[in-house]
Design an enzyme around this catalytic site. Sequence first.
Site, PDB file in Angstrom:
ATOM      1  N   VAL A 211       0.830  -1.205   0.000  1.00  0.00           N
ATOM      2  CA  VAL A 211       0.000   0.000   0.000  1.00  0.00           C
ATOM      3  C   VAL A 211       0.863   1.254   0.000  1.00  0.00           C
ATOM      4  CG1 VAL A 211      -1.709   1.340   1.297  1.00  0.00           C
ATOM      5  CG2 VAL A 211      -1.941  -1.140   1.143  1.00  0.00           C
TER       6      VAL A 211
ATOM      7  N   THR B  33      -1.638  -4.431   9.935  1.00  0.00           N
ATOM      8  CA  THR B  33      -2.343  -4.699  11.192  1.00  0.00           C
ATOM      9  C   THR B  33      -2.486  -6.211  11.340  1.00  0.00           C
ATOM     10  OG1 THR B  33      -4.405  -4.302   9.964  1.00  0.00           O
ATOM     11  CG2 THR B  33      -3.627  -2.544  11.382  1.00  0.00           C
TER      12      THR B  33
ATOM     13  N   ARG C  14       1.562 -14.187   2.432  1.00  0.00           N
ATOM     14  CA  ARG C  14       0.889 -14.051   3.718  1.00  0.00           C
ATOM     15  C   ARG C  14      -0.388 -14.889   3.804  1.00  0.00           C
ATOM     16  NH1 ARG C  14       0.892  -7.603   4.426  1.00  0.00           N
ATOM     17  NH2 ARG C  14       0.613  -7.779   2.180  1.00  0.00           N
TER      18      ARG C  14
ATOM     19  N   ASP D 161      10.019   3.300   7.108  1.00  0.00           N
ATOM     20  CA  ASP D 161       9.744   1.890   7.373  1.00  0.00           C
ATOM     21  C   ASP D 161      10.753   1.380   8.391  1.00  0.00           C
ATOM     22  OD1 ASP D 161       9.344  -1.020   7.141  1.00  0.00           O
ATOM     23  OD2 ASP D 161       8.156  -0.493   5.378  1.00  0.00           O
TER      24      ASP D 161
ATOM     25  N   SER E  52      -5.969  -0.804   7.596  1.00  0.00           N
ATOM     26  CA  SER E  52      -7.234  -1.405   8.032  1.00  0.00           C
ATOM     27  C   SER E  52      -7.171  -1.586   9.541  1.00  0.00           C
ATOM     28  CB  SER E  52      -7.445  -2.763   7.356  1.00  0.00           C
ATOM     29  OG  SER E  52      -7.417  -2.627   5.956  1.00  0.00           O
TER      30      SER E  52
ATOM     31  N   CYS F 178      -5.781  -9.264   3.993  1.00  0.00           N
ATOM     32  CA  CYS F 178      -7.060  -8.602   4.277  1.00  0.00           C
ATOM     33  C   CYS F 178      -8.226  -9.547   4.566  1.00  0.00           C
ATOM     34  CB  CYS F 178      -7.437  -7.696   3.105  1.00  0.00           C
ATOM     35  SG  CYS F 178      -6.286  -6.324   2.844  1.00  0.00           S
TER      36      CYS F 178
END
Length: 447
Positions: A23, A96, A339, A42, A131, A271
């Site tokens: 993102v 997150t 992931r 980062d 998110s 997500c």
Amino acid sequence: MEKLLNKIQSKSCIIEIFGLGYVGFPLAVKLSSVGFNVIGVDVNKERIARLERNELQDSEENLKEKFLVCRKEKLELAEHPSKNKIEKIGIICVPTPIPDQNTVSDVFVIKAVKSFLDNSKEGDCLILESSVEVGTTEKVQKLIEEKGFKIGINFGLSFCPERIDPSNKEWGIENIPRIIYSSDDLTFRISKEVYKNVNGGNLIRVEYPKIAEVVKSFENAFRLVNISLVNELAILCDNLGINVKSVIDAAATKPFGFLPHYPGAGAGGHCIPKDPRFLLESAKKFQGNFATIDNALKINNKMPKYISNSLQNSIKKLGLKKSILVSGLSYKSNVEDMRDSASFKVINELVSSGYQVFGYDPFFKEEIIKKYLIENNLSEINFELVDNLSDNILERISCICIVQHHDITFEQINEIYKKSKVPLIYDCQNKIKNDSNSKTILDCLGN
């Protein structure tokens, strides 16, 4: 904050982007390419070092030309935010994690927010894109106020949840409309001025932060529930002896009230398995439950075992040796991201049942997979990683299980099928078309 608005319009402010993943990185390149002074922050030292060497991942290669130009002029890379006193905006794009007994979902968001606030001043603005669980934006507002700032008066806060679909060639950050909550009208104008340079300022404003937070989680809950629904349908079609894709394609001819989803080994990624849990956790706080999401998560989690059992039954029925190659280790087709990938779950099920397993994905080298497993507290590599689908490798296996199809491998695997180079192919995505001339048995999820 009027001064910040003017600075944005003249592109003389600083934009700090926290998190340079799938993102934050394209956002940093986009904003710096149109003239903003961008600092990409980062805490992952290796990621910063890689970008400083101008080494991009395959999924980032389409941005390399712009990135190289921006690095010379407008884009700075850093492990910490700037102490520069120029008016600035912080955009939080950090991951997150799924909340559990040891980890809260906002751990990285809060760290990034505090890092930005440590070097902020009156008139600055903070935009959340990560998110988050319901209530996180209000938690961030309290952190801002604890620093002595007054939201909506001398400090702005927006929540504009990311919407991105890696590998989607039709919808990218430039044309996807975005939902946004802003603490006040001026902050909304500031945010809109920023996103004019991202998606043309196509922002749909909502009144409360909790609305925006629920919207983001609900979008992915919608996908999770429908994917789980169609996976259950695939299991039923297996038992009925009919093709689930034929059912879905036929249903999709209805011009209203239906949106086709297709089955697979389980939804992974950052997500879909995570964001719906935020709604589930919110429901539990009111002594309730979000049964639809709860059931969808359970269905999604059982798919790798179902795939493994189906494979084992087919191999036993055909009397083949217990040697399988799992193709496609990423969580999604054409994406360089492992992931929560269903592939590793299928592999673990097969290995625990005594199968020799090979893994293949052109996007990943062995050191990358080892690092991923270590970082996610998973086991060591319990399969043999191969870097091609040569005849020598095919001779060692009795079956190819395709968990994810990649464009760069689809034709090769299709050719393997047509030329009958392996006895069995199990296609979790039901994309290979049946060829009556092939001696290879084609088995598909929901076939």
